[in-house]
Design a protein around this motif. Sequence first.
Motif, mmCIF file in Angstrom:
data_model
loop_
_atom_site.group_PDB
_atom_site.id
_atom_site.type_symbol
_atom_site.label_atom_id
_atom_site.label_comp_id
_atom_site.label_asym_id
_atom_site.label_seq_id
_atom_site.Cartn_x
_atom_site.Cartn_y
_atom_site.Cartn_z
ATOM 1 N N ALA A 114 1.260 1.226 1.113
ATOM 2 C CA ALA A 114 -0.222 0.467 1.360
ATOM 3 C C ALA A 114 -0.958 1.080 1.459
ATOM 4 C CB ALA A 114 0.606 -1.745 1.638
ATOM 5 N N TRP A 130 -7.144 -5.834 -4.271
ATOM 6 C CA TRP A 130 -5.576 -6.237 -3.318
ATOM 7 C C TRP A 130 -4.818 -4.995 -4.191
ATOM 8 C CZ3 TRP A 130 -4.904 -8.715 0.890
ATOM 9 C CH2 TRP A 130 -5.972 -10.213 1.145
ATOM 10 N N PHE A 131 -3.616 -4.679 -3.032
ATOM 11 C CA PHE A 131 -3.259 -3.507 -3.966
ATOM 12 C C PHE A 131 -1.951 -3.148 -2.802
ATOM 13 C CE2 PHE A 131 -1.081 0.938 -2.711
ATOM 14 C CZ PHE A 131 -0.525 1.612 -4.594
ATOM 15 N N THR A 132 -0.494 -3.790 -3.916
ATOM 16 C CA THR A 132 0.687 -4.447 -3.155
ATOM 17 C C THR A 132 1.456 -3.063 -3.290
ATOM 18 O OG1 THR A 132 0.132 -6.448 -3.775
ATOM 19 C CG2 THR A 132 2.663 -6.026 -3.582
ATOM 20 N N SER A 156 7.511 -6.144 0.877
ATOM 21 C CA SER A 156 6.698 -5.852 0.453
ATOM 22 C C SER A 156 4.858 -6.668 1.040
ATOM 23 C CB SER A 156 6.316 -6.018 -1.453
ATOM 24 O OG SER A 156 5.932 -7.798 -1.320
ATOM 25 N N GLU A 170 6.308 -2.462 -3.341
ATOM 26 C CA GLU A 170 6.887 -2.919 -3.106
ATOM 27 C C GLU A 170 8.360 -1.516 -2.729
ATOM 28 O OE1 GLU A 170 9.408 -5.580 -5.886
ATOM 29 O OE2 GLU A 170 8.255 -6.749 -5.116
ATOM 30 N N THR A 215 1.268 -6.349 0.606
ATOM 31 C CA THR A 215 -0.344 -5.934 0.046
ATOM 32 C C THR A 215 -1.277 -6.158 1.579
ATOM 33 O OG1 THR A 215 0.937 -7.838 -1.135
ATOM 34 C CG2 THR A 215 -1.709 -7.724 -1.375
ATOM 35 N N GLN A 222 -5.559 -5.738 1.427
ATOM 36 C CA GLN A 222 -7.051 -5.726 0.518
ATOM 37 C C GLN A 222 -7.841 -3.901 1.038
ATOM 38 O OE1 GLN A 222 -9.769 -8.412 1.632
ATOM 39 N NE2 GLN A 222 -10.852 -8.599 -0.066
ATOM 40 N N ASP A 260 1.185 -2.230 -7.379
ATOM 41 C CA ASP A 260 0.434 -2.892 -8.307
ATOM 42 C C ASP A 260 -0.747 -2.601 -7.880
ATOM 43 O OD1 ASP A 260 -0.285 -5.053 -10.033
ATOM 44 O OD2 ASP A 260 1.157 -6.665 -8.791
#
Length: 133
Positions: free
Chosen positions: A53, A99-101, A127, A103, A129, A131, A87
Amino acid sequence: MVTRNKSMHRNGIAVTELAVGLPLLLVVMMGTVEACTMIRLQQKMKMVAYEGARVGVLPDAKAENVEWQCDTLGTDQRLNDIVVVMDPMDPQSLDSGDWFTVEVQAPFSSNSLMGGWGFGNYDLTESVTLQKP
């Protein structure tokens, strides 16, 4: 002669106690090892997801960069059969404040010390997340 019979009788009780208690002790010990292994694997996966991330929110980051970072760290941490899900799938589509996730998923059975006998086909998922600045 009476003393000798009592000592032989006591030895038989000790062997019986050992026969009953030892398997129980071994099962508890193996379960503890498996549970600790699961916690350790989750920590490793959380670190891999965080680093993925972190790379994904950098300027001009690409999905290939995130996957490479996760695969490299997963290999370094001896994680087997990991799957990385992002995501959104394309980090280049992120704007500032989005926001970037990431997993990370892995089966416990292929990553455990004893084949995952206690947890079957349990899949671990972690996961993170972040920003985009």
